[in-house]
Design a protein around this motif. Sequence first.
Motif, PDB file in Angstrom:
ATOM      1  N   PRO A 186       0.792  -1.237   0.000  1.00 27.87           N
ATOM      2  CA  PRO A 186       0.000   0.000   0.000  1.00 27.87           C
ATOM      3  C   PRO A 186       0.824   1.287   0.000  1.00 27.87           C
ATOM      4  O   PRO A 186       0.429   2.266  -0.624  1.00 27.87           O
ATOM      5  CB  PRO A 186      -0.852  -0.116   1.268  1.00 27.87           C
ATOM      6  CG  PRO A 186      -0.110  -1.086   2.142  1.00 27.87           C
ATOM      7  CD  PRO A 186       0.540  -2.050   1.206  1.00 27.87           C
ATOM      8  N   LEU A 187       1.960   1.306   0.698  1.00 25.04           N
ATOM      9  CA  LEU A 187       2.751   2.547   0.743  1.00 25.04           C
ATOM     10  C   LEU A 187       3.306   2.895  -0.635  1.00 25.04           C
ATOM     11  O   LEU A 187       3.271   4.058  -1.059  1.00 25.04           O
ATOM     12  CB  LEU A 187       3.885   2.412   1.756  1.00 25.04           C
ATOM     13  CG  LEU A 187       3.450   2.348   3.228  1.00 25.04           C
ATOM     14  CD1 LEU A 187       4.649   2.092   4.135  1.00 25.04           C
ATOM     15  CD2 LEU A 187       2.749   3.647   3.637  1.00 25.04           C
ATOM     16  N   GLU A 188       3.819   1.868  -1.344  1.00 23.43           N
ATOM     17  CA  GLU A 188       4.315   2.103  -2.697  1.00 23.43           C
ATOM     18  C   GLU A 188       3.156   2.474  -3.634  1.00 23.43           C
ATOM     19  O   GLU A 188       3.310   3.304  -4.537  1.00 23.43           O
ATOM     20  CB  GLU A 188       5.026   0.858  -3.219  1.00 23.43           C
ATOM     21  CG  GLU A 188       6.306   0.511  -2.480  1.00 23.43           C
ATOM     22  CD  GLU A 188       6.828  -0.856  -2.888  1.00 23.43           C
ATOM     23  OE1 GLU A 188       7.556  -0.924  -3.896  1.00 23.43           O
ATOM     24  OE2 GLU A 188       6.486  -1.839  -2.202  1.00 23.43           O
ATOM     25  N   ALA A 189       2.003   1.843  -3.410  1.00 24.04           N
ATOM     26  CA  ALA A 189       0.819   2.137  -4.235  1.00 24.04           C
ATOM     27  C   ALA A 189       0.397   3.588  -4.062  1.00 24.04           C
ATOM     28  O   ALA A 189       0.078   4.282  -5.037  1.00 24.04           O
ATOM     29  CB  ALA A 189      -0.326   1.199  -3.868  1.00 24.04           C
ATOM     30  N   LEU A 240      -7.175   6.682  -4.291  1.00 26.77           N
ATOM     31  CA  LEU A 240      -6.075   7.145  -3.443  1.00 26.77           C
ATOM     32  C   LEU A 240      -6.563   7.419  -2.020  1.00 26.77           C
ATOM     33  O   LEU A 240      -5.919   7.010  -1.039  1.00 26.77           O
ATOM     34  CB  LEU A 240      -5.460   8.415  -4.047  1.00 26.77           C
ATOM     35  CG  LEU A 240      -4.439   9.175  -3.188  1.00 26.77           C
ATOM     36  CD1 LEU A 240      -3.267   8.280  -2.801  1.00 26.77           C
ATOM     37  CD2 LEU A 240      -3.938  10.413  -3.929  1.00 26.77           C
ATOM     38  N   ILE A 241      -7.695   8.092  -1.898  1.00 23.60           N
ATOM     39  CA  ILE A 241      -8.232   8.406  -0.564  1.00 23.60           C
ATOM     40  C   ILE A 241      -8.570   7.125   0.185  1.00 23.60           C
ATOM     41  O   ILE A 241      -8.291   6.996   1.383  1.00 23.60           O
ATOM     42  CB  ILE A 241      -9.475   9.316  -0.699  1.00 23.60           C
ATOM     43  CG1 ILE A 241      -9.049  10.698  -1.211  1.00 23.60           C
ATOM     44  CG2 ILE A 241     -10.195   9.451   0.636  1.00 23.60           C
ATOM     45  CD1 ILE A 241     -10.201  11.538  -1.718  1.00 23.60           C
ATOM     46  N   ALA A 242      -9.150   6.139  -0.523  1.00 26.32           N
ATOM     47  CA  ALA A 242      -9.480   4.860   0.123  1.00 26.32           C
ATOM     48  C   ALA A 242      -8.222   4.188   0.657  1.00 26.32           C
ATOM     49  O   ALA A 242      -8.221   3.627   1.765  1.00 26.32           O
ATOM     50  CB  ALA A 242     -10.189   3.954  -0.876  1.00 26.32           C
ATOM     51  N   LEU A 243      -7.124   4.241  -0.109  1.00 29.59           N
ATOM     52  CA  LEU A 243      -5.859   3.664   0.353  1.00 29.59           C
ATOM     53  C   LEU A 243      -5.349   4.371   1.597  1.00 29.59           C
ATOM     54  O   LEU A 243      -4.930   3.729   2.571  1.00 29.59           O
ATOM     55  CB  LEU A 243      -4.805   3.767  -0.761  1.00 29.59           C
ATOM     56  CG  LEU A 243      -4.722   2.626  -1.778  1.00 29.59           C
ATOM     57  CD1 LEU A 243      -3.812   3.023  -2.933  1.00 29.59           C
ATOM     58  CD2 LEU A 243      -4.200   1.355  -1.110  1.00 29.59           C
ATOM     59  N   LYS A 244      -5.363   5.691   1.574  1.00 33.84           N
ATOM     60  CA  LYS A 244      -4.852   6.461   2.718  1.00 33.84           C
ATOM     61  C   LYS A 244      -5.690   6.211   3.971  1.00 33.84           C
ATOM     62  O   LYS A 244      -5.150   6.035   5.069  1.00 33.84           O
ATOM     63  CB  LYS A 244      -4.819   7.950   2.377  1.00 33.84           C
ATOM     64  CG  LYS A 244      -3.631   8.334   1.501  1.00 33.84           C
ATOM     65  CD  LYS A 244      -3.513   9.822   1.337  1.00 33.84           C
ATOM     66  CE  LYS A 244      -2.170  10.193   0.705  1.00 33.84           C
ATOM     67  NZ  LYS A 244      -1.023  10.022   1.615  1.00 33.84           N
ATOM     68  N   LEU A 245      -7.004   6.201   3.799  1.00 32.96           N
ATOM     69  CA  LEU A 245      -7.856   5.964   4.962  1.00 32.96           C
ATOM     70  C   LEU A 245      -7.714   4.529   5.460  1.00 32.96           C
ATOM     71  O   LEU A 245      -7.811   4.269   6.665  1.00 32.96           O
ATOM     72  CB  LEU A 245      -9.312   6.256   4.607  1.00 32.96           C
ATOM     73  CG  LEU A 245      -9.636   7.736   4.349  1.00 32.96           C
ATOM     74  CD1 LEU A 245     -11.097   7.904   3.955  1.00 32.96           C
ATOM     75  CD2 LEU A 245      -9.307   8.605   5.559  1.00 32.96           C
ATOM     76  N   GLY A 246      -7.447   3.600   4.544  1.00 36.56           N
ATOM     77  CA  GLY A 246      -7.219   2.217   4.953  1.00 36.56           C
ATOM     78  C   GLY A 246      -6.001   2.084   5.852  1.00 36.56           C
ATOM     79  O   GLY A 246      -5.945   1.193   6.703  1.00 36.56           O
ATOM     80  N   LEU A 247      -5.017   2.966   5.658  1.00 34.25           N
ATOM     81  CA  LEU A 247      -3.825   2.997   6.522  1.00 34.25           C
ATOM     82  C   LEU A 247      -3.967   4.010   7.662  1.00 34.25           C
ATOM     83  O   LEU A 247      -3.000   4.250   8.395  1.00 34.25           O
ATOM     84  CB  LEU A 247      -2.589   3.350   5.677  1.00 34.25           C
ATOM     85  CG  LEU A 247      -2.166   2.323   4.623  1.00 34.25           C
ATOM     86  CD1 LEU A 247      -0.955   2.831   3.855  1.00 34.25           C
ATOM     87  CD2 LEU A 247      -1.856   0.970   5.249  1.00 34.25           C
TER      88      LEU A 247
END
Length: 873
Positions: free
Chosen positions: A442-445, A485-492
């Motif tokens: 996820p961080l690289e994504a 992108l927002i979904a990824l950030k909120l997932g982390l």
Amino acid sequence: MLSRHRILNIRRLLQFLFICIFACGLCIKYFPSWSRIVSEVISVKAVVQNEYTQNFLTPPTDVNQLLKRAEKRYEAEDFQGAIADWQIALNLSNENQKVSSKIAIVEKLAKAYHQIGEFKAAIAYWEELVAYYRQTNNWPSVGQILIQQAQVYNSLGEPNDARRLSEIALQIARSHHDDTLESAALRIRGEAHRIEGNYNKAIIDLKFSIKAAQDTHNLAYQAAAFNQLGITYINLSQKNYNYAKIAWDTGEIDAAEDFTQKASKYDSQALESFQKSLSISRKFKDKLKEIKLLIYSIPPTNRIGKSQLATAQLQLVLLLLERLPISEAKAYAAIDLAELLKYFSAETNLSFAKCPTDDRESQAIDLLNQAVAVAQNLSEYRALSLALGNLGHIYECRHNYEQALKLTKQAQQIAQTKPNAQDSLYLWYWQVGRILKSQNRPLEAIAAYEQAVTTLEKIYTQIVVTNPDLQPDPYDTLESIYRELIALKLGLEEVDSAITYLDALKLAQLRNYFRKDDLAIKFHPTKANLLSSDKIQNTAVFWSIVLEERTAIVVYLPNGETKLKWINFDSQRFKDEISKFRLGLERRSDIVYNRRQAQKLYNLIVRPFAADLESLQVKTLVFVPDSFLCSVPMAALHDGQNFLIEKYAIASTPSLSLTDPFKIKSENLRALAVGLTEDARVDGRLYKALTNIKKEIDQVLMTIPGSKQLLNQDLTRDRLQAELQHSIYPIIHIATHAEFGIAPEDTFLVIGKNEKLTMTDLYSMIQNVSQGINSVDLLLLTACETARGNDHTNLGIASVAVSAGVRSTLASLWSINDAATVTLVTKFYQYWYDYGFSKVEALQKAQQDLITLGKKYAHPYYWAPFILLGNWF
């Protein structure tokens, strides 16, 4: 015995022979690597076909020889070589040739630079030509050059410049009675209108272009105009299919069927235009244009139910493609065909991330491998990047992520480093992000997604969609990337940085809906830093983002802390809950309001943060809602004891970046109050007179001295525009019927003389007067017509106003033709104008007063629909 002189000569001869043998040995040893170096500079095709390879490193100095060689190179598609020769010829011509010879070379250089995509260089040469032809009064040639420049500006996604130049060319054509030039100018202007989304204007210009070309029997110009006309009809088809989808999603069956019928009609008109262009191309035996037109024709043929014909067309295209000689055009045709296979059905919802069906996948791979081979052979890097990237996508669809990532990164590297290949770079960043996400990296994504949005934000307005059936809309794509992108950030749980992108998403949604890129003009650092200012003491800001599987609620608290809560309902279930809530609010026949649904939504949206709101003594809640949450009047949520408005002042905003944080002094205020108190008929529909409008307008005039009114026949588009231009009105109060449609052009206000004021009209009027200290501080809309209730409509008139520069808008979510509106509006003005409360506090107190009145006014139907958008101070 040999003389010393002869011995010396023999020795010299032997030394010379030794040197020659040594040099030949070096050539034999190193020639292969030398040839490889040269082959990287000169295309293989040019080397094979060149008759002048032996003299390559020693160009002739005779101008005529250079010109002949340049022509051969150009015909062999060695454009760089042709340019080099023409440049040398031009330099030599500057010394001893006639001006006409120099001009001929400049024309060829402009053409060649245009061919390789070096548009700035081409434009510079064209400007030299325009200056020369103007000086010699050769106006038809000026017109032709302007047309070529305009065409380039269209290609660059700069339709304003294209339209400006084509209009000058059109004037020249008409003053010189040049029908051929007129046809070209109308076609280019029509294309500019299409790129801007002005499809009706585009159709008018293109039809006149065809007529002019027919009058001069110019078949090439007819074919080009018919092609553009077909593309315009496809744009309209896609637009109506999108509206149909929105209507289906919101249960508006009749509207959905109507939009679908319109879309099908446009598909048929597109096919008719493509067929006419195709017939002309076949007369010229132009196989490349035949391929392009067949590719354009296949998707609409499928959509109107002629799948067998579409399949036959596909087989014909594949056969024609196989027979095409190796060329740049063949590479792009193969890429387009591979893309077409993704959508080889009646599909109307385009996405670059869509996967081809299993039965078409291997065919798509073969086509893309062909494109890779051709592009590598010709050093055509843009085509190579597209082909590799699309291959990477197919492997992504196969879940072969290692190979997908390898191919995508190759495409990305080419797009980053090679000229004229950068327009696809955002796609490969996005694709890398999706692949890394699938690999649980996820961080690289996130890093890849951030590069994708940064890249696309810079260029999305310049991306020209030449085939709407194969190229997803860049506005839609930008919104999709932001959401992922927002979904990824909120997932982390990277909540703080997610807030920045949440606000960027809101701006992207507004630009997408209104297609107004100048929204960015309204962005100001003071607005962007609103969260860190003392303006929001005792205020909490709620963002929402609706995802497919769940919805996130993000809250920024006055102490600078951010918190996240997930609502674990999929989007359809959550939407159903919202619909139940709205239906209950609008059911005024219930004497006692049933609060169960209001409490359910409160528990989902607000209760997880209730303790923080209480401990931090929060007084104001500001909502930045997403999707169908735009239609939720948050004031009517219920905690089991009280409505939310009884505890908190409540405002909304389409984006914090559009929220002007400054407060205007009340002594400078005066209002323009306009309304309709008589029957009106617009588009065949009767709008009955509103009984309480006159009383409402009178209350505004009484409360705010120096105000002016426009009623009934005085309330016309021209009169309203003139009044706003000639006088400064910080408050605009509009009381009339409004119609909210799925399409922006179907959303309008009913005004005098049976006219309507569209969203575009309103946007333009307000934007023209909302500058600096003269900005409109408050637009108040008490429009009486039920909104449709879809999330697109809810970006409607009120958001137009905020986007155009109005500081605040007070509007209603549904129709209320009742004295309650007059009471609420009067009390709002009193609390705000007379008593000096902030706008959000004034609205809260006015709503609380209605609740306190009891009886029917305690029902949220009468007070809940009024929402404040934008500046709440």
